[in-house]
Design an enzyme around this catalytic site. Structure first.
Site, mmCIF file in Angstrom:
data_model
loop_
_atom_site.group_PDB
_atom_site.id
_atom_site.type_symbol
_atom_site.label_atom_id
_atom_site.label_comp_id
_atom_site.label_asym_id
_atom_site.label_seq_id
_atom_site.Cartn_x
_atom_site.Cartn_y
_atom_site.Cartn_z
ATOM 1 N N ARG A 1 -17.679 27.015 -13.998
ATOM 2 C CA ARG A 1 -17.420 25.579 -14.033
ATOM 3 C C ARG A 1 -16.779 25.187 -12.708
ATOM 4 O O ARG A 1 -16.009 25.968 -12.125
ATOM 5 C CB ARG A 1 -16.450 25.228 -15.169
ATOM 6 C CG ARG A 1 -17.060 25.248 -16.555
ATOM 7 C CD ARG A 1 -18.066 24.088 -16.754
ATOM 8 N NE ARG A 1 -18.597 24.024 -18.105
ATOM 9 C CZ ARG A 1 -19.759 24.554 -18.495
ATOM 10 N NH1 ARG A 1 -20.512 25.199 -17.630
ATOM 11 N NH2 ARG A 1 -20.172 24.424 -19.744
ATOM 12 N N GLU B 1 -18.821 16.886 -10.727
ATOM 13 C CA GLU B 1 -20.219 17.222 -11.001
ATOM 14 C C GLU B 1 -20.861 16.094 -11.777
ATOM 15 O O GLU B 1 -20.288 15.657 -12.785
ATOM 16 C CB GLU B 1 -20.270 18.529 -11.793
ATOM 17 C CG GLU B 1 -21.683 19.037 -11.985
ATOM 18 C CD GLU B 1 -21.742 20.385 -12.679
ATOM 19 O OE1 GLU B 1 -20.980 21.301 -12.311
ATOM 20 O OE2 GLU B 1 -22.538 20.506 -13.615
ATOM 21 N N HIS C 1 -26.539 22.928 -11.055
ATOM 22 C CA HIS C 1 -26.296 23.415 -12.434
ATOM 23 C C HIS C 1 -27.613 23.811 -13.109
ATOM 24 O O HIS C 1 -27.948 23.296 -14.192
ATOM 25 C CB HIS C 1 -25.545 22.341 -13.251
ATOM 26 C CG HIS C 1 -24.687 22.948 -14.337
ATOM 27 N ND1 HIS C 1 -23.455 22.480 -14.685
ATOM 28 C CD2 HIS C 1 -24.908 24.018 -15.155
ATOM 29 C CE1 HIS C 1 -22.940 23.203 -15.666
ATOM 30 N NE2 HIS C 1 -23.808 24.156 -15.967
ATOM 31 N N ALA D 1 -28.470 27.269 -13.357
ATOM 32 C CA ALA D 1 -28.446 28.714 -13.653
ATOM 33 C C ALA D 1 -29.101 29.001 -14.994
ATOM 34 O O ALA D 1 -29.683 30.067 -15.190
ATOM 35 C CB ALA D 1 -27.015 29.231 -13.631
#
Lengths: 297, 297
Positions: free
Chosen positions: A210, A239, A258, A260
């Site tokens: 995070r 974000e 983001h 992944a």
């Protein structure tokens, strides 16, 4: 043993219906539910749970927005997260970012001319994995054939890992860092100016956890001053990263938005987790990834 | 057994002197040499070899500029290349390029805004390794913990590999390709328009061998037409790639400037190979990576 009555919300998505049924459950309306599989946001979650509900399965591994609600829910309701369900994909992305950083690929991707640098290699280096939960363990598995020394840092320091209170030593000992710890009050800005100052000039930091785990101002300063090799971030603070953020123009930064855990494999992996936890719920066995009210993950 | 007399040229580099002596040899002038370790270019190599010379160790794995000279040298002189010596670093770079391509990192590295795509993952895919020599075998080892099906293609088709004459099936069967075959007349433009037309729309091609193995015009056309996922190339044709080459501006291309085997580890790895081959030469054992006059590698 009767099939447990499970509500899927906010929508009865086909792949989750199939997973619940494969796991030995039956899909019911909320009012009849003993358990809930919630593939939506915290804001849309029912404010009042039917009394029979004993278990709520959430769809994400990081559950920061849920912590207050979980603490306010009666003790008889067990929440489970998806911790570990997406570990393979996220660990693969972490390895991709680590290799892209160390081998200079982020910089070469932007080049418009043949300009060789003498980049380091991962082979022979020491990689610290901060937060050796599901993703961390999966990354350790992917690193096994590489000649890499892994330092695994956990809160407890159990099972041969390094306890988090010895992180100062780790910042100095490792060549590279992969941040894979949960976002809690205790881990906020875990990588700050002090940690960055202890790192080596060739160090790459990968964050697939995070954004809050890294102090963004301290990071930008360290990158601008060329004090570390670089940072490869799949998560950021804030974000999404706004267009005017200095990291977009920083040669030592590599940002992925983001991704992944991509959507296609996420559906498949969540279905697999739901199936397994429904099976365990039906058999009265311990569920995977129970959320602790105390730790908040 | 007397220590073999070995000449190091064109300069007696310290790390090679140490390697020769560690291997049980002694460093001598060219005129007294039984063997030569040549860490220079073909153009600077002595035109006449002293009669006692029986072995020449070259410093690179790919030895295209040497083939004519080797064929013109008397049979009693065995040339050895450095095939396999740098395999770990090159395979690491191949994995880095493969992951960077598949996970969309090449594109994200150039982005200036938070823009998510649904990229594929390597997990669960089929990867063909064309030319499963030292580098290919090392890459197979690095891929072991990944849930990846490997198709290894070799000239012979021995040891469970697929023979090169069945490549047409492989172009259709695999999701991704890593080109790791030697550059010979027979492998020139092995990846051409026909092969590219058989590939899948998400396919990434990685080349860490030699630029000549891919037809550059056919590749540019396939990338422009978005017929494959992309190409990650550490070697190009021509090389270096000129500044006005279309690949520099092609979103689906990722170029690294022949850095798979970086200088720092190259010196260390060559020294290790020299030490081992001097030991074998001293003991009269078979040398590593003998060059075949027939095949030219």
């Amino acid at each position: 043993m009767p099939a447990p009555a499970i509500h899927i919300g906010p929508e009865p998505l086909a792949h989750l219906v199939e997973a619940v049924e494969d796991g030995g459950g039956r899909v019911v309306a909320l009012a009849e539910a003993e358990a809930i599989v919630w593939a939506g946001s915290e804001a849309d979650f029912p404010d009042e749970l039917p009394e029979r509900v004993r278990w709520v399965q959430l769809q994400s591994a990081g559950i920061e927005p849920w912590v207050e609600r979980i603490r306010a829910t009666p003790d008889g309701v067990q929440f489970t997260s998806a911790v570990g369900a997406y570990a393979t994909q996220v660990a693969e992305h972490a390895l991709a970012l680590l290799l892209a950083g160390v081998r200079g690929i982020a910089g070469y991707a932007r080049a418009k001319t043949w300009d060789r640098h003498d980049d380091p290699v991962l082979d022979g280096s020491t990689v610290a994995i901060v937060g050796a939960g599901g993703i961390g363990r999966e990354l350790i598995r992917l690193l096994e054939p590489h000649d890499v020394k892994v330092l695994a840092v956990t809160r407890s320091g159990r099972d041969g890992t390094i306890p988090v209170d010895r992180l100062d030593e780790v910042w100095e000992a490792a060549d590279h860092f992969v941040i894979a710890a949960p976002a809690t009050d205790g881990t906020r800005h875990l990588v700050g100016a002090d940690a960055l100052a202890r790192m080596k000039p060739h160090t790459w930091i990968v964050n697939i956890a995070r954004g809050s785990l890294i102090d963004p101002d301290a990071l930008v300063e360290a990158l601008r001053a060329e004090r570390i090799g670089g940072a490869a971030l799949d998560v950021t603070e804030p974000e999404p990263l706004p267009d005017d953020h200095p990291l977009w123009d920083e040669p030592r930064a590599l940002i992925t938005p983001h991704v992944a855990n991509p959507q296609a494999t996420m559906d498949r992996d969540l279905a697999k987790r739901v199936r397994e936890n429904v099976r365990r719920f039906a058999a009265g066995n311990a569920l995977l990834a129970p959320v602790s009210r105390e730790s908040g993950y």
